[in-house]
Design a protein around this motif. Structure first.
Motif, mmCIF file in Angstrom:
data_model
loop_
_atom_site.group_PDB
_atom_site.id
_atom_site.type_symbol
_atom_site.label_atom_id
_atom_site.label_comp_id
_atom_site.label_asym_id
_atom_site.label_seq_id
_atom_site.Cartn_x
_atom_site.Cartn_y
_atom_site.Cartn_z
ATOM 1 N N MET A 1 42.522 25.464 50.810
ATOM 2 C CA MET A 1 43.131 26.741 51.161
ATOM 3 C C MET A 1 42.671 27.175 52.548
ATOM 4 O O MET A 1 41.481 27.037 52.882
ATOM 5 N N ASN A 2 43.597 27.706 53.354
ATOM 6 C CA ASN A 2 43.265 28.220 54.671
ATOM 7 C C ASN A 2 43.119 29.739 54.628
ATOM 8 O O ASN A 2 43.751 30.412 53.807
ATOM 9 N N LEU A 3 42.317 30.254 55.540
ATOM 10 C CA LEU A 3 42.183 31.698 55.677
ATOM 11 C C LEU A 3 43.422 32.242 56.385
ATOM 12 O O LEU A 3 43.910 31.647 57.342
ATOM 13 N N SER A 4 43.906 33.377 55.935
ATOM 14 C CA SER A 4 45.158 33.910 56.475
ATOM 15 C C SER A 4 44.959 34.869 57.636
ATOM 16 O O SER A 4 45.850 35.017 58.477
ATOM 17 N N LYS A 5 43.769 35.505 57.728
ATOM 18 C CA LYS A 5 43.595 36.545 58.745
ATOM 19 C C LYS A 5 42.295 36.412 59.530
ATOM 20 O O LYS A 5 41.867 37.355 60.192
ATOM 21 N N HIS A 6 41.658 35.266 59.447
ATOM 22 C CA HIS A 6 40.434 35.028 60.218
ATOM 23 C C HIS A 6 40.126 33.544 60.205
ATOM 24 O O HIS A 6 40.792 32.762 59.524
ATOM 25 N N CYS A 7 39.108 33.173 60.993
ATOM 26 C CA CYS A 7 38.701 31.770 61.035
ATOM 27 C C CYS A 7 37.407 31.522 60.268
ATOM 28 O O CYS A 7 37.015 30.377 60.057
ATOM 29 N N CYS A 8 36.720 32.592 59.850
ATOM 30 C CA CYS A 8 35.414 32.467 59.182
ATOM 31 C C CYS A 8 35.489 33.027 57.773
ATOM 32 O O CYS A 8 36.013 34.131 57.564
ATOM 33 N N SER A 9 34.957 32.296 56.808
ATOM 34 C CA SER A 9 35.069 32.701 55.403
ATOM 35 C C SER A 9 34.341 33.996 55.087
ATOM 36 O O SER A 9 34.621 34.638 54.074
ATOM 37 N N ALA A 10 33.409 34.413 55.940
ATOM 38 C CA ALA A 10 32.718 35.689 55.726
ATOM 39 C C ALA A 10 33.696 36.861 55.789
ATOM 40 O O ALA A 10 33.407 37.942 55.277
ATOM 41 N N PHE A 11 34.851 36.620 56.417
ATOM 42 C CA PHE A 11 35.860 37.673 56.562
ATOM 43 C C PHE A 11 37.145 37.320 55.828
ATOM 44 O O PHE A 11 38.232 37.790 56.175
ATOM 45 N N ALA A 12 37.001 36.493 54.806
ATOM 46 C CA ALA A 12 38.163 36.111 53.997
ATOM 47 C C ALA A 12 38.725 37.329 53.270
ATOM 48 O O ALA A 12 38.008 38.282 52.953
ATOM 49 N N GLU A 13 40.021 37.290 53.008
ATOM 50 C CA GLU A 13 40.659 38.357 52.247
ATOM 51 C C GLU A 13 40.107 38.371 50.822
ATOM 52 O O GLU A 13 39.859 37.309 50.234
ATOM 53 N N PRO A 14 39.869 39.557 50.255
ATOM 54 C CA PRO A 14 39.385 39.630 48.866
ATOM 55 C C PRO A 14 40.357 38.938 47.917
ATOM 56 O O PRO A 14 41.553 38.900 48.165
ATOM 57 N N GLY A 15 39.809 38.388 46.856
ATOM 58 C CA GLY A 15 40.659 37.721 45.877
ATOM 59 C C GLY A 15 40.612 36.216 46.003
ATOM 60 O O GLY A 15 39.543 35.627 46.164
ATOM 61 N N GLU A 16 41.789 35.590 45.948
ATOM 62 C CA GLU A 16 41.879 34.142 45.858
ATOM 63 C C GLU A 16 41.223 33.430 47.040
ATOM 64 O O GLU A 16 40.526 32.436 46.867
ATOM 65 N N GLU A 17 41.448 33.932 48.265
ATOM 66 C CA GLU A 17 40.873 33.297 49.450
ATOM 67 C C GLU A 17 39.355 33.264 49.383
ATOM 68 O O GLU A 17 38.726 32.216 49.536
ATOM 69 N N ARG A 18 38.776 34.427 49.184
ATOM 70 C CA ARG A 18 37.318 34.523 49.154
ATOM 71 C C ARG A 18 36.736 33.689 48.012
ATOM 72 O O ARG A 18 35.728 32.998 48.176
ATOM 73 N N GLN A 19 37.379 33.742 46.871
ATOM 74 C CA GLN A 19 36.894 33.004 45.703
ATOM 75 C C GLN A 19 36.942 31.503 45.934
ATOM 76 O O GLN A 19 36.046 30.773 45.504
#
Length: 202
Positions: free
Chosen positions: A1-19
């Motif tokens: 899965m790719n991040l939709s609104k950033h390049c670093c996982s620390a700023f991943a969108e809550p929910g599926e992305e972060r999980q």
């Protein structure tokens, strides 16, 4: 899965992305401990130092990471930007010292601590040992040293650009980055958060 609104996982969108990034990070750490446990003799001690986030979820260089993404947004096509991800997950202190995880791999936690390690670059600029131009260039080169491979991969994966154009875009991004740091140097007084651990094989 790719991040939709950033390049670093620390700023991943809550929910599926972060999980998704958290789950992969936990699996990677679990595998790391598994293989180290196979290498350490009974009674042996393993010393580890992990880059991590603090209790507020900060990486210590949030502004620097936000700026990389901001600069990338100025030059990358949407499909290229979606491919621009750091394949990393930074654990929290609690995740690093998880007693159940350590016990699963026959490790006993002897000692652990959390440290904030300041970057020397801003201190040198503040103390007049670096000019503004030198500081901005050094900050750009620092983040370029470990970010450019991810940016280059994002540009090449989509196949939208020639090698020559890819090189041009990369240079434009880092030129813009340096210009932005020069405008607001006080925002780039970065640090690294670190969890250190001493583990005994039992």
């Amino acid at each position: 899965m790719n991040l939709s609104k950033h390049c670093c996982s620390a700023f991943a969108e809550p929910g599926e992305e972060r999980q998704a990034f958290q789950a992969q990070g936990h699996q990677d750490y679990d595998n790391f401990l598994k293989y180290r446990a196979e290498e350490v003799h009974l009674g042996g001690v393993l010393i580890l130092a992990h880059c991590c986030v603090n209790e507020q979820g900060s990486t210590g260089c949030d502004q620097a990471l936000h700026l990389v993404y901001k600069c990338a947004q100025s030059f990358l096509a949407p499909e290229e930007l979606l491919e621009f991800n750091y394949s990393t997950y930074l654990n929290s202190y609690a995740e690093c010292i998880d007693p159940d995880l350590l016990a699963r791999h026959s490790f006993q936690l002897i000692k652990a601590g959390f440290a904030r390690i300041a970057s020397p670059l801003y201190a040198k600029y503040r103390d007049g040992k670096l000019t503004l131009d030198e500081f901005a260039h050094a900050k750009s080169e620092w983040i370029r040293s470990w970010s450019e491979s991810s940016l280059e991969q994002a540009l090449k994966t989509t196949g939208l650009r020639s090698n020559e154009n890819t090189e041009q875009v990369l240079n434009q991004i880092w030129t813009r980055y340096e210009e932005e740091v020069r405008e607001k140097p006080g925002e780039y007084d970065d640090c690294t958060f670190c969890t250190y651990m001493a583990l005994k094989k039992i």
